[in-house]
Write a protein that holds these residues in place. Structure first.
Motif, PDB file in Angstrom:
ATOM      1  N   SER A  81       2.196   4.666  17.793  1.00 41.64           N
ATOM      2  CA  SER A  81       3.010   4.013  17.283  1.00 41.64           C
ATOM      3  C   SER A  81       3.332   2.768  17.836  1.00 41.64           C
ATOM      4  N   SER A  82       3.477   1.772  16.902  1.00 41.41           N
ATOM      5  CA  SER A  82       3.609   0.348  17.291  1.00 41.41           C
ATOM      6  C   SER A  82       4.753   0.141  18.068  1.00 41.41           C
TER       7      SER A  82
ATOM      8  N   ASN B  44       6.043   1.864  20.244  1.00 42.42           N
ATOM      9  CA  ASN B  44       6.965   3.183  20.339  1.00 42.42           C
ATOM     10  C   ASN B  44       7.999   3.266  19.315  1.00 42.42           C
ATOM     11  N   ASN B  45       7.997   2.388  17.980  1.00 41.15           N
ATOM     12  CA  ASN B  45       9.007   2.425  17.100  1.00 41.15           C
ATOM     13  C   ASN B  45       9.348   3.772  16.560  1.00 41.15           C
ATOM     14  N   GLN B  46       8.409   4.803  16.214  1.00 39.58           N
ATOM     15  CA  GLN B  46       8.534   6.032  15.686  1.00 39.58           C
ATOM     16  C   GLN B  46       9.649   6.092  14.468  1.00 39.58           C
ATOM     17  N   CYS B  47       9.191   5.223  13.591  1.00 40.67           N
ATOM     18  CA  CYS B  47       9.919   4.765  12.602  1.00 40.67           C
ATOM     19  C   CYS B  47       9.855   5.895  11.473  1.00 40.67           C
ATOM     20  N   TRP B  48       9.059   6.780  11.476  1.00 38.76           N
ATOM     21  CA  TRP B  48       8.691   7.675  10.487  1.00 38.76           C
ATOM     22  C   TRP B  48       9.710   8.912  10.289  1.00 38.76           C
TER      23      TRP B  48
ATOM     24  N   TYR C  23      10.313   5.837   6.066  1.00 40.29           N
ATOM     25  CA  TYR C  23      10.394   5.046   7.297  1.00 40.29           C
ATOM     26  C   TYR C  23      11.689   4.147   7.169  1.00 40.29           C
TER      27      TYR C  23
ATOM     28  N   ILE D   8       4.511  -3.122  10.703  1.00 39.49           N
ATOM     29  CA  ILE D   8       4.693  -1.880  11.502  1.00 39.49           C
ATOM     30  C   ILE D   8       4.886  -0.724  10.919  1.00 39.49           C
TER      31      ILE D   8
ATOM     32  N   ASP E  29       2.408   2.746  11.199  1.00 41.97           N
ATOM     33  CA  ASP E  29       2.943   3.938  11.922  1.00 41.97           C
ATOM     34  C   ASP E  29       2.992   5.028  10.900  1.00 41.97           C
ATOM     35  N   CYS E  30       3.174   4.872   9.669  1.00 40.90           N
ATOM     36  CA  CYS E  30       3.175   5.844   8.617  1.00 40.90           C
ATOM     37  C   CYS E  30       1.907   6.530   8.358  1.00 40.90           C
TER      38      CYS E  30
ATOM     39  N   VAL F 187       0.751   8.618  11.432  1.00 42.18           N
ATOM     40  CA  VAL F 187       1.153   9.779  11.503  1.00 42.18           C
ATOM     41  C   VAL F 187       0.804  10.755  10.299  1.00 42.18           C
TER      42      VAL F 187
END
Length: 226
Positions: free
Chosen positions: A39-40, A42-46, A133, A142, A146-147, A150
């Motif tokens: 995750s870029s 560590n954003n964990q935007c998902w 997201y 980003i 991330d999506c 994942v």
């Protein structure tokens, strides 16, 4: 136990599923493994909306009826409609593979339309995972990165447990319908959905293995000595 390489290389997109439920705990396990994806920053935007049963049937119906009724495509991700050259050729190639496996002739418009409608129904899978997201990241690269990471991890984690998936943007063609029945809040953007279930080994399209670019075609090595 399969190795990582065996899972990644052996995985196929599954478009025909058994009429068999997938336990909630198993889906949660798969998603938990997938969320270890890179995750870029560590954003964990998902986020994930896992849908089955009556809500999923409502999404299928609304999506299909909307398209057949002439409602415009309202998918929320940005698309590029001018796909050409090698990219278009690869699209055509996989379509030919799938139609060939299913015995759908080029001039058989009814059969081709039925195949398209299967996509709108998320291939009648027992589970749909809608990947979203955080809207605060809308417009940045980003969130799609991330999506994508994942989702790749998700389909491989599912495959390692005997589940099949197909990443399917047709299933979110009518985003208001998806948003309503999957209870997706306004602070989320719908990125993609993943149809999931137990593979029907008798379904011809499930045997299709897509061709991939060679390493020589895709990779440029710089600074290495032969």
């Amino acid at each position: 136990m399969k190795t990582f390489d065996e899972i990644v290389v052996g995985r196929r997109s599954i478009r025909g599923f058994l009429d068999k439920p997938v336990p909630k705990a198993l889906v949660a396990e798969v998603i938990g493994v997938a969320m270890r994806a890179p995750s870029s920053f560590n954003n964990q935007c998902w986020n994930f909306s896992v849908v089955t049963g009556a809500p999923l049937e409502a999404i299928r119906a609304g999506n299909t009826e909307g398209i057949l009724g002439g409602k415009p495509d309202s998918r929320e991700f940005r698309r590029f409609d001018g796909i050409a050259d090698d990219h278009r050729a690869r699209q055509i190639e996989i379509a030919k593979q799938l139609f060939g496996a299913m015995g759908i002739e080029r001039e058989d418009k009814d059969a081709r339309q039925d195949w398209v409608l299967r996509g709108f129904r998320q291939f009648d899978a027992p589970v749909s995972i809608v990947v979203t997201y955080d809207r605060i990241l809308l417009g940045s690269d980003i969130a799609p990165f991330d999506c994508g990471a994942v989702t790749n991890a998700l389909v491989n984690a599912a495959w390692s447990r005997g589940l099949g998936c197909v990443i399917n943007s047709q299933g979110i063609m009518q985003s208001p319908v998806v948003r309503e029945h999957a209870h997706i809040p306004d602070d989320q953007v719908i990125m993609i959905c993943v149809a999931m279930g137990w593979p029907d080994e008798e379904f011809p399209a499930n045997a299709v293995v897509s061709n991939r670019k060679s390493v020589d075609d895709a990779v440029r090595f710089v600074g290495f000595e032969d």
